[in-house]
Write an enzyme that holds these catalytic residues in place. Structure first.
Site, PDB file in Angstrom:
ATOM      1  N   HIS A  96       0.853  -1.195   0.000  1.00  0.00           N
ATOM      2  CA  HIS A  96       0.000   0.000   0.000  1.00  0.00           C
ATOM      3  C   HIS A  96       0.892   1.249   0.000  1.00  0.00           C
ATOM      4  CE1 HIS A  96      -2.725   3.158   1.302  1.00  0.00           C
ATOM      5  NE2 HIS A  96      -3.688   2.406   0.823  1.00  0.00           N
ATOM      6  N   GLU A 166      -2.581   3.540  -7.289  1.00  0.00           N
ATOM      7  CA  GLU A 166      -2.996   4.748  -6.566  1.00  0.00           C
ATOM      8  C   GLU A 166      -2.250   5.974  -7.070  1.00  0.00           C
ATOM      9  OE1 GLU A 166      -3.943   4.490  -2.514  1.00  0.00           O
ATOM     10  OE2 GLU A 166      -3.627   6.597  -2.100  1.00  0.00           O
TER      11      GLU A 166
HETATM   12  P1  PGA Z   1      -8.655   7.496  -0.348  1.00  0.00           P
HETATM   13  O1  PGA Z   1      -7.639   6.330   0.073  1.00  0.00           O
HETATM   14  O2  PGA Z   1      -9.817   6.858  -1.053  1.00  0.00           O
HETATM   15  O3  PGA Z   1      -9.060   8.143   0.970  1.00  0.00           O
HETATM   16  O4  PGA Z   1      -7.904   8.428  -1.238  1.00  0.00           O
HETATM   17  C1  PGA Z   1      -7.327   5.260  -0.782  1.00  0.00           C
HETATM   18  C2  PGA Z   1      -6.232   4.418  -0.182  1.00  0.00           C
HETATM   19  O5  PGA Z   1      -5.125   4.965   0.031  1.00  0.00           O
HETATM   20  O6  PGA Z   1      -6.423   3.217   0.148  1.00  0.00           O
END
Ligand code: PGA
Length: 269
Positions: A96, A166
């Site tokens: 992550h 991400e």
């Molecule tokens: P967010 O987080 O939807 O609050 O941007 C996503 C994550 O980092 O798992």
């Protein structure tokens, strides 16, 4: 023919829940009608894995948010895939962005964790990310390719892996990634799989997006051709997660409605 990939939504609770918060999330998730064509999972702090598993209905999976690279030993503060499975859970999130940035986990360690979790039979949400600096320097493709190459060293069975991309610059910053930006990155990841793993892995591996996904932007993103779901942070603590889980079916229903209206309208030639 492109294989069907089941839509996948994981609500990552991060370090934001206690038992009473879990109870309230379980209440609205259990009461909701969840699209059976979406695989729904929650990412739970390790101390509540058993509790969440017991409270949630069986159609919602439970994931740990991290684990270590061996089954047992003198590693204070760590948990192993075997322990996660002993709590009744089959998923783990690895790499992550918060592990990579806040806890400085290097690619090599993440790859070792992925390898051990695969050997232990776990299903993995394997994360890759780009920072604001990466994007501004035009390094997105290069950075994602390096993270993918490292992850791939630990993966022998892609059918048990979901890749999460991400955009760190769009997570809790108030800046949203545009659908074009999301599609471009996801397409690059799928092409990476095609060129470096196999055509089959590229066609069948689910690739999901993270970065401020909400009930407001999920439907527009859900229509992207290379997007197979979402990793959701803050919206996963609210009933909004239900809309996000159902976002693919809501989009399809809208399309069906639109076409049937066109057919019945006198101008719908
Ligand atoms: P967010 O987080 O939807 O609050 O941007 C996503 C994550 O980092 O798992």
């Amino acid at each position: 023919m492109v294989a069907q990939r089941k839509f996948f939504v994981i609500g990552n609770w991060k370090m934001n829940v206690d038992k009473s918060r879990i109870d309230s999330i379980v209440k609205f998730m259990s009461a909701a009608s969840l699209d059976s064509d979406t695989e729904a999972v929650v990412g739970c702090p390790s101390c509540y894995l058993s509790y969440a598993r017991q409270q949630l209905p069986s159609n919602i999976g439970v994931a740990a948010q991290n684990c270590y690279k061996v089954a047992r030993g003198n590693f204070s503060g760590e948990i192993s895939p075997a322990m996660i499975q002993d709590c009744g859970c089959e998923w783990v999130i690895l790499g992550h962005p918060e592990r990579r940035t806040v806890f400085s986990e290097p690619d090599e360690l993440i790859s070792e964790k992925v390898a051990h979790a695969q050997q232990a039979g776990m299903k993995i949400v394997a994360c890759v990310c780009e920072t604001k600096e990466d994007r501004e320097a035009g390094r997105t493709q290069e950075v994602l390719a390096a993270q993918m190459a490292s992850l791939a060293e630990g993966i022998s069975d892609w059918s048990r892996v979901v890749v999460a991309f991400e955009a760190l610059w769009a997570s809790n910053t108030g800046v949203l990634a545009t659908p074009d930006q999301v599609q471009e990155a996801l397409q690059q990841l799928r092409q990476w799989l095609h060129h470096n793993v196999s055509r089959q892995a590229a066609d069948t591996t689910r690739i999901i997006y993270a970065g401020s996904v909400s009930s407001t932007n999920c439907q527009e993103l859900a229509r992207l051709p290379d997007l197979d779901g979402f990793l959701v942070g803050s919206a996963a603590l609210k009933p909004d997660i239900v809309d996000i889980i159902n976002s693919r079916s809501s989009y399809v229903a809208k399309l069906v409605n639109l076409f049937s209206n066109l057919e019945t309208s006198p101008l719908g030639i």
